[in-house]
Design a protein around this motif. Structure first.
Motif, PDB file in Angstrom:
ATOM      1  N   LEU A  28       0.809  -1.220   0.000  1.00  0.00           N
ATOM      2  CA  LEU A  28       0.000   0.000   0.000  1.00  0.00           C
ATOM      3  C   LEU A  28       0.839   1.264   0.000  1.00  0.00           C
ATOM      4  O   LEU A  28       0.318   2.356  -0.265  1.00  0.00           O
ATOM      5  CB  LEU A  28      -0.939   0.001   1.210  1.00  0.00           C
ATOM      6  CG  LEU A  28      -2.112  -0.974   1.136  1.00  0.00           C
ATOM      7  CD1 LEU A  28      -2.855  -1.013   2.467  1.00  0.00           C
ATOM      8  CD2 LEU A  28      -3.068  -0.590   0.010  1.00  0.00           C
ATOM      9  N   ASP A  32      -2.406   2.436  -4.371  1.00  0.00           N
ATOM     10  CA  ASP A  32      -3.601   2.720  -3.580  1.00  0.00           C
ATOM     11  C   ASP A  32      -4.449   1.462  -3.416  1.00  0.00           C
ATOM     12  O   ASP A  32      -4.394   0.528  -4.230  1.00  0.00           O
ATOM     13  CB  ASP A  32      -4.432   3.808  -4.249  1.00  0.00           C
ATOM     14  CG  ASP A  32      -3.740   5.166  -4.197  1.00  0.00           C
ATOM     15  OD1 ASP A  32      -3.273   5.540  -3.120  1.00  0.00           O
ATOM     16  OD2 ASP A  32      -3.660   5.835  -5.251  1.00  0.00           O
ATOM     17  N   ASN A  35      -6.760   0.257  -6.397  1.00  0.00           N
ATOM     18  CA  ASN A  35      -5.950  -0.254  -7.509  1.00  0.00           C
ATOM     19  C   ASN A  35      -5.245  -1.555  -7.146  1.00  0.00           C
ATOM     20  O   ASN A  35      -5.069  -2.444  -7.982  1.00  0.00           O
ATOM     21  CB  ASN A  35      -4.907   0.791  -7.930  1.00  0.00           C
ATOM     22  CG  ASN A  35      -5.527   1.948  -8.691  1.00  0.00           C
ATOM     23  OD1 ASN A  35      -6.421   1.752  -9.508  1.00  0.00           O
ATOM     24  ND2 ASN A  35      -5.063   3.160  -8.431  1.00  0.00           N
ATOM     25  N   GLY A  90      -4.873   0.528   5.625  1.00  0.00           N
ATOM     26  CA  GLY A  90      -4.298   1.866   5.631  1.00  0.00           C
ATOM     27  C   GLY A  90      -4.535   2.596   6.943  1.00  0.00           C
ATOM     28  O   GLY A  90      -3.967   3.668   7.170  1.00  0.00           O
ATOM     29  N   SER A 198     -12.534   1.716  -9.015  1.00  0.00           N
ATOM     30  CA  SER A 198     -11.137   2.148  -9.038  1.00  0.00           C
ATOM     31  C   SER A 198     -10.892   3.165 -10.145  1.00  0.00           C
ATOM     32  O   SER A 198     -10.213   4.186  -9.934  1.00  0.00           O
ATOM     33  CB  SER A 198     -10.217   0.931  -9.221  1.00  0.00           C
ATOM     34  OG  SER A 198      -8.860   1.312  -9.154  1.00  0.00           O
ATOM     35  N   ASP A 202      -9.810   7.090  -9.687  1.00  0.00           N
ATOM     36  CA  ASP A 202      -8.661   7.679 -10.373  1.00  0.00           C
ATOM     37  C   ASP A 202      -9.065   8.955 -11.110  1.00  0.00           C
ATOM     38  O   ASP A 202      -8.348   9.967 -11.077  1.00  0.00           O
ATOM     39  CB  ASP A 202      -8.057   6.680 -11.371  1.00  0.00           C
ATOM     40  CG  ASP A 202      -7.300   5.554 -10.683  1.00  0.00           C
ATOM     41  OD1 ASP A 202      -6.865   5.743  -9.542  1.00  0.00           O
ATOM     42  OD2 ASP A 202      -7.161   4.476 -11.298  1.00  0.00           O
ATOM     43  N   TRP A 206      -9.426  10.778  -6.226  1.00  0.00           N
ATOM     44  CA  TRP A 206      -9.400  10.193  -4.886  1.00  0.00           C
ATOM     45  C   TRP A 206      -8.166   9.313  -4.695  1.00  0.00           C
ATOM     46  O   TRP A 206      -7.717   9.091  -3.579  1.00  0.00           O
ATOM     47  CB  TRP A 206     -10.656   9.349  -4.651  1.00  0.00           C
ATOM     48  CG  TRP A 206     -11.897  10.169  -4.507  1.00  0.00           C
ATOM     49  CD1 TRP A 206     -11.967  11.528  -4.335  1.00  0.00           C
ATOM     50  CD2 TRP A 206     -13.247   9.691  -4.514  1.00  0.00           C
ATOM     51  NE1 TRP A 206     -13.270  11.932  -4.259  1.00  0.00           N
ATOM     52  CE2 TRP A 206     -14.092  10.826  -4.350  1.00  0.00           C
ATOM     53  CE3 TRP A 206     -13.827   8.445  -4.640  1.00  0.00           C
ATOM     54  CZ2 TRP A 206     -15.474  10.729  -4.321  1.00  0.00           C
ATOM     55  CZ3 TRP A 206     -15.212   8.347  -4.611  1.00  0.00           C
ATOM     56  CH2 TRP A 206     -16.030   9.473  -4.450  1.00  0.00           C
ATOM     57  N   GLN A 207      -7.665   8.799  -5.785  1.00  0.00           N
ATOM     58  CA  GLN A 207      -6.432   8.022  -5.767  1.00  0.00           C
ATOM     59  C   GLN A 207      -5.747   8.242  -7.104  1.00  0.00           C
ATOM     60  O   GLN A 207      -6.268   8.941  -7.970  1.00  0.00           O
ATOM     61  CB  GLN A 207      -6.726   6.533  -5.540  1.00  0.00           C
ATOM     62  CG  GLN A 207      -7.521   5.887  -6.650  1.00  0.00           C
ATOM     63  CD  GLN A 207      -7.699   4.388  -6.441  1.00  0.00           C
ATOM     64  OE1 GLN A 207      -7.515   3.854  -5.364  1.00  0.00           O
ATOM     65  NE2 GLN A 207      -8.058   3.690  -7.514  1.00  0.00           N
ATOM     66  N   HIS A 208      -4.604   7.665  -7.272  1.00  0.00           N
ATOM     67  CA  HIS A 208      -3.835   7.874  -8.501  1.00  0.00           C
ATOM     68  C   HIS A 208      -3.476   6.525  -9.114  1.00  0.00           C
ATOM     69  O   HIS A 208      -3.036   5.610  -8.412  1.00  0.00           O
ATOM     70  CB  HIS A 208      -2.566   8.672  -8.210  1.00  0.00           C
ATOM     71  CG  HIS A 208      -2.837  10.013  -7.590  1.00  0.00           C
ATOM     72  ND1 HIS A 208      -3.328  11.087  -8.301  1.00  0.00           N
ATOM     73  CD2 HIS A 208      -2.717  10.431  -6.300  1.00  0.00           C
ATOM     74  CE1 HIS A 208      -3.485  12.125  -7.491  1.00  0.00           C
ATOM     75  NE2 HIS A 208      -3.117  11.755  -6.269  1.00  0.00           N
TER      76      HIS A 208
END
Length: 330
Positions: A28, A32, A35, A90, A198, A202, A206-208
């Protein structure tokens, strides 16, 4: 008493699952949670599809008019549990997350009570309380000011395990299907849901999306999670359930947090005395609960009255279980 060769299969499964939590936690830092879930289950689901096609042909991929149920269980159980587990990692340590997973047999009984009206024995409810006290001791380390550590991570994991309990209970409604078919079709819908969420995460930031270098960096973790934590563990587990029965095999689930604690200790973690007491209390309560709820295998599952069980299956605890390892060997 179960023979050693038969007991080897669920032992392989729980050892694989117990080590998966620290492995995923280490990944992690580069990928993310959403993903990482997709990167794990896209290849794992592809393997299950291939196995199903080899065993049952294209007919095995048909839902038989039960697409709605398959989608719901795939999203709630398969996707819900795995995504929430990764998100929880996380916010909480792997050994804390693993203890929540060990309560899944108890929660499955509660789901059965809610959906089928089959009330658990009073002893089971009492032991459930004891198990939760043990989880609380581990997470808070016995300090009242540690209650805040339940927080987001604990809530996510609790919701994820409830989703898995619903998924496990749902398997009893598909007793006319082989477990490989049930697993594959719910994995397909669950993985599709994970992929959609996911990609959306992206796009909105919110995440990459992981770079190629990130995926290369966590390749060893992914290889383990796909092969040992998913494919091999599931095949070994289903074989163990077939040979030992669901009640006997379920006892091995209590080794998941033990394995996770052992891995964490090997990596340098030093648990306090209260944590060890809490872990021991939880595991003892869960073992006792499994002994309390142990039942004899049923000849005809309730979900399939009037229907013959598929050839090559054994019916245990209302769920038909096919030996997937034997399938692969054919």
């Amino acid at each position: 008493m179960p023979s050693r060769p038969a007991a080897t299969f669920p032992l392989i499964a729980v050892l694989g699952w117990g080590a998966t939590f620290p492995v995923l936690a280490s990944a992690l830092s580069r990928v993310d949670a959403l993903n990482l879930s997709v990167a794990r289950y896209l290849p794992a689901t592809a393997v299950f599809v291939v196995l199903l096609l080899l065993r049952e042909g294209r007919a095995g991929l048909r839902t038989g008019g039960r697409l709605g149920e398959v989608v719901t269980l795939g999203i709630v159980g398969f996707a819900g549990f795995n995504v929430l587990a990764n998100l929880a990692l996380g916010h909480a340590a792997p050994q804390q997350v693993a203890l929540f997973v060990a309560t899944s047999p108890l929660l499955t009984q509660l789901v059965r009570w809610a959906r089928d009206g089959v009330r658990p024995r009073p002893a089971l409810l009492a032991l459930s309380l004891v198990a939760l006290v043990g989880v609380g001791l581990v997470i808070t380390r016995g300090r009242l000011d540690g209650l805040g550590q339940f927080g987001v991570g604990g809530l996510m994991m609790l919701l994820g395990v409830i989703g898995w309990a619903v998924y496990t209970h749902g398997a009893g409604r598909f007793a006319q299907w082989s477990p490989l078919r049930y697993t594959t079709l719910t994995a397909l819908t669950g993985t599709a849901a994970m992929l959609a969420v996911s990609v959306a995460a992206d796009l909105v930031g919110w995440q990459h999306a992981p770079a190629a270098a990130d995926l290369v960096a966590v390749a060893p973790q992914l290889v383990y999670a796909v092969l040992a934590g998913s494919v091999i563990a599931v095949l070994a587990w289903n074989t163990g359930v077939r040979r030992l029965g669901a009640a006997n095999a379920a006892l091995f689930m209590n080794l998941v947090p033990v394995t996770t604690f052992a891995v964490q200790i090997a990596r340098g973690y030093r648990p306090g005395g209260v944590e060890l007491v809490g872990a021991g209390l939880t595991i003892a309560a869960l073992v006792a609960a499994n002994l309390v709820t142990r039942t004899r295998p049923a000849v005809v599952p309730v979900a399939t009255r009037g229907h013959a069980a598929p050839a090559g299956t054994a019916v245990t605890d209302r769920v038909a279980v096919t030996d997937p390892v034997a399938v692969v060997a054919r």
